[in-house]
Design a protein around this motif. Sequence first.
Motif, PDB file in Angstrom:
ATOM      1  N   SER A 395       0.834  -1.209   0.000  1.00 38.07           N
ATOM      2  CA  SER A 395       0.000   0.000   0.000  1.00 38.07           C
ATOM      3  C   SER A 395       0.866   1.254   0.000  1.00 38.07           C
ATOM      4  N   PHE A 396       1.968   1.238   0.751  1.00 41.93           N
ATOM      5  CA  PHE A 396       2.893   2.367   0.742  1.00 41.93           C
ATOM      6  C   PHE A 396       3.483   2.571  -0.654  1.00 41.93           C
ATOM      7  N   ALA A 397       3.959   1.477  -1.244  1.00 39.53           N
ATOM      8  CA  ALA A 397       4.614   1.574  -2.552  1.00 39.53           C
ATOM      9  C   ALA A 397       3.663   2.141  -3.599  1.00 39.53           C
ATOM     10  N   ILE A 398       2.429   1.665  -3.606  1.00 41.14           N
ATOM     11  CA  ILE A 398       1.461   2.105  -4.622  1.00 41.14           C
ATOM     12  C   ILE A 398       0.995   3.530  -4.354  1.00 41.14           C
ATOM     13  N   ALA A 399       0.649   3.832  -3.105  1.00 43.29           N
ATOM     14  CA  ALA A 399       0.174   5.186  -2.778  1.00 43.29           C
ATOM     15  C   ALA A 399       1.242   6.232  -3.072  1.00 43.29           C
ATOM     16  N   ILE A 400       2.487   5.936  -2.696  1.00 44.26           N
ATOM     17  CA  ILE A 400       3.575   6.878  -2.938  1.00 44.26           C
ATOM     18  C   ILE A 400       3.853   7.002  -4.436  1.00 44.26           C
ATOM     19  N   ALA A 401       3.803   5.889  -5.171  1.00 43.25           N
ATOM     20  CA  ALA A 401       4.038   5.938  -6.614  1.00 43.25           C
ATOM     21  C   ALA A 401       2.988   6.784  -7.314  1.00 43.25           C
ATOM     22  N   LEU A 402       1.733   6.631  -6.917  1.00 39.94           N
ATOM     23  CA  LEU A 402       0.653   7.429  -7.514  1.00 39.94           C
ATOM     24  C   LEU A 402       0.822   8.902  -7.185  1.00 39.94           C
ATOM     25  N   GLN A 403       1.187   9.175  -5.933  1.00 42.98           N
ATOM     26  CA  GLN A 403       1.358  10.570  -5.529  1.00 42.98           C
ATOM     27  C   GLN A 403       2.565  11.206  -6.222  1.00 42.98           C
ATOM     28  N   TYR A 404       3.638  10.453  -6.341  1.00 34.51           N
ATOM     29  CA  TYR A 404       4.843  10.956  -7.010  1.00 34.51           C
ATOM     30  C   TYR A 404       4.539  11.263  -8.475  1.00 34.51           C
ATOM     31  N   ARG A 405       3.798  10.391  -9.120  1.00 33.26           N
ATOM     32  CA  ARG A 405       3.416  10.602 -10.522  1.00 33.26           C
ATOM     33  C   ARG A 405       2.549  11.849 -10.661  1.00 33.26           C
ATOM     34  N   ARG A 406       1.606  12.019  -9.733  1.00 31.96           N
ATOM     35  CA  ARG A 406       0.699  13.179  -9.790  1.00 31.96           C
ATOM     36  C   ARG A 406       1.472  14.479  -9.592  1.00 31.96           C
ATOM     37  N   LEU A 407       2.431  14.440  -8.674  1.00 31.40           N
ATOM     38  CA  LEU A 407       3.229  15.643  -8.421  1.00 31.40           C
ATOM     39  C   LEU A 407       4.073  16.016  -9.629  1.00 31.40           C
ATOM     40  N   ILE A 409       3.431  15.326 -12.760  1.00 29.93           N
ATOM     41  CA  ILE A 409       2.533  15.847 -13.793  1.00 29.93           C
ATOM     42  C   ILE A 409       2.189  17.299 -13.511  1.00 29.93           C
ATOM     43  N   ASP A 410       1.884  17.599 -12.254  1.00 31.79           N
ATOM     44  CA  ASP A 410       1.563  18.981 -11.887  1.00 31.79           C
ATOM     45  C   ASP A 410       2.754  19.912 -12.107  1.00 31.79           C
ATOM     46  N   ASP A 411       3.954  19.417 -11.832  1.00 29.77           N
ATOM     47  CA  ASP A 411       5.152  20.231 -12.052  1.00 29.77           C
ATOM     48  C   ASP A 411       5.323  20.549 -13.536  1.00 29.77           C
ATOM     49  N   ARG A 412       5.074  19.557 -14.376  1.00 34.01           N
ATOM     50  CA  ARG A 412       5.214  19.792 -15.819  1.00 34.01           C
ATOM     51  C   ARG A 412       4.168  20.760 -16.333  1.00 34.01           C
ATOM     52  N   LEU A 413       2.972  20.697 -15.726  1.00 30.58           N
ATOM     53  CA  LEU A 413       1.903  21.602 -16.145  1.00 30.58           C
ATOM     54  C   LEU A 413       2.046  22.977 -15.518  1.00 30.58           C
ATOM     55  N   SER A 417      -0.813  25.563  -7.562  1.00 28.00           N
ATOM     56  CA  SER A 417      -1.367  25.105  -6.292  1.00 28.00           C
ATOM     57  C   SER A 417      -1.090  23.630  -6.053  1.00 28.00           C
ATOM     58  N   SER A 418       0.001  23.152  -6.684  1.00 34.34           N
ATOM     59  CA  SER A 418       0.258  21.709  -6.637  1.00 34.34           C
ATOM     60  C   SER A 418       0.467  21.197  -5.216  1.00 34.34           C
ATOM     61  N   ASP A 419       1.190  21.972  -4.368  1.00 35.98           N
ATOM     62  CA  ASP A 419       1.465  21.482  -3.026  1.00 35.98           C
ATOM     63  C   ASP A 419       0.185  21.302  -2.232  1.00 35.98           C
ATOM     64  N   PHE A 420      -0.740  22.237  -2.369  1.00 41.83           N
ATOM     65  CA  PHE A 420      -2.014  22.114  -1.670  1.00 41.83           C
ATOM     66  C   PHE A 420      -2.778  20.897  -2.177  1.00 41.83           C
ATOM     67  N   ASP A 421      -2.751  20.697  -3.492  1.00 41.58           N
ATOM     68  CA  ASP A 421      -3.460  19.548  -4.073  1.00 41.58           C
ATOM     69  C   ASP A 421      -2.856  18.241  -3.603  1.00 41.58           C
ATOM     70  N   GLN A 422      -1.534  18.179  -3.460  1.00 43.01           N
ATOM     71  CA  GLN A 422      -0.908  16.938  -3.028  1.00 43.01           C
ATOM     72  C   GLN A 422      -1.305  16.601  -1.600  1.00 43.01           C
ATOM     73  N   ASN A 423      -1.355  17.611  -0.738  1.00 44.62           N
ATOM     74  CA  ASN A 423      -1.761  17.354   0.632  1.00 44.62           C
ATOM     75  C   ASN A 423      -3.167  16.794   0.692  1.00 44.62           C
ATOM     76  N   ALA A 424      -4.040  17.340  -0.147  1.00 44.65           N
ATOM     77  CA  ALA A 424      -5.408  16.850  -0.173  1.00 44.65           C
ATOM     78  C   ALA A 424      -5.460  15.428  -0.690  1.00 44.65           C
TER      79      ALA A 424
END
Length: 435
Positions: A395-407, A409-413, A417-424
């Motif tokens: 669960s850690f590996a998958i949750a962190i991988a999904l969050q890392y990917r999302r972050l 993507i947000d950096d490239r875009l 407000s990416s940091d706020f979105d990641q916390n949520a």
Amino acid sequence: MKLKDLLLLIQKLEPWLAGLFFAYFLGIALPPQAVSIANLISYPILAFLILVSGCWKKILFAMTRDIPLLLLHVMALVSVFWSMAPEVTGDETKAFIRAGVFGVYIAVRFGLGGEMRLLAKVLGIAAVLSLIAGVAFPTYGIQTDGEFIGAWKGIFGFKNLFAAQMTSAILLLTLLGLQRSRWRWLIWSVCAIAVALLLLSRGRTALAALLITMYLFPLYSILKQDYRLRVASTAIVLAVSLGVALSIFLNLQFIVVDVLGKNLEFNGRLPIWNMVLEKGLEHFWLGHGYSGFWTSGAAYPILTQTWAVNSFRAGVRFNAHNGFLELFLQLGIVGLTLYLISLCTLFFRAFYLLLRLKTVELFWVFQSLILAACINSADSFSVASAGGEWSIFVSFAIAIALQYRRLKIDDRLGSPSSDFDQNAALSPNPYPQRS
């Protein structure tokens, strides 16, 4: 009952079922008949949870976010073809896959925040029930035979597992107690119970691992500081850490023998590790098959020439008492490498996200990984097992991988407000409404 009401009822029952899964997977001691029934119904219940949650497509996608971890599960499944005990491998890989799928389900459905609260409830209830078991039913909650007579094991199968779970409970409840004002008195009360139970378990390896992990708590405060203050604080912490490490090295014999109550062979583990390593080298690349070593004739010399003979005579399956060596035995250097790649990737991603987002959930992941690594140096119930510890790692590996990917993507875009979105995203509603 209307369909809408039925779905609402299922939605309310879902966290309870997930909690029961966690409790069972974490090693609660049950009669053999109850274990057989629980094993039988666990597969359809897990399938039911995945289907009614409506997130099976997300689960399939999430499985591909950590390829080494996925390949490790596939390798365990196909190891039946070269296993020294193919019947055992064929049976136990099903439980291993089940634990992995449950971990993916937890990551997708609950997120790190939901999982943190869910595990806190499960481990907190387990601590209270273990206290009741030790006081009211000592023949069940306290070890009555073997070398560790009088050591508490609570509602778990054996004392080392019990100590490890209480250590996880203390770590998790401490983090929640420091963060929350609501129910703080209850959180700290249960945490105090877990500390007392850890001491009563005589699990000195778990206690040492807890102290090492607690040493990391200042890191979380440092990460929240101003950059210059953070650099200065980090330099001080590193200097103190080097001094502590040097003191430990110079006083290793005193710490191991007098404090931990072990000899320099770690209570006979070192000779077993040497023999296990020799056996592992005989099947260097692919190992003896998942769960295929200790149930085969290849293990006979170790089981009869070391203190493992006590387990052998009692009909209890032995293990290498080192999670990394155990995996090397089962799936060889290929399986161990796949696990280490996944573990190192998870460490890197978790620390990177912690530096960026500074959330308590990410700090919990980081601490839990270090805690598990310490405990796995002397026990084997966490690495590539069929239990709850493996579900947590997945669960850690998958949750962190999904969050890392999302972050990323947000950096490239260039999302401002990416940091706020990641916390949520790290702490989603644990029981979200389905569309």
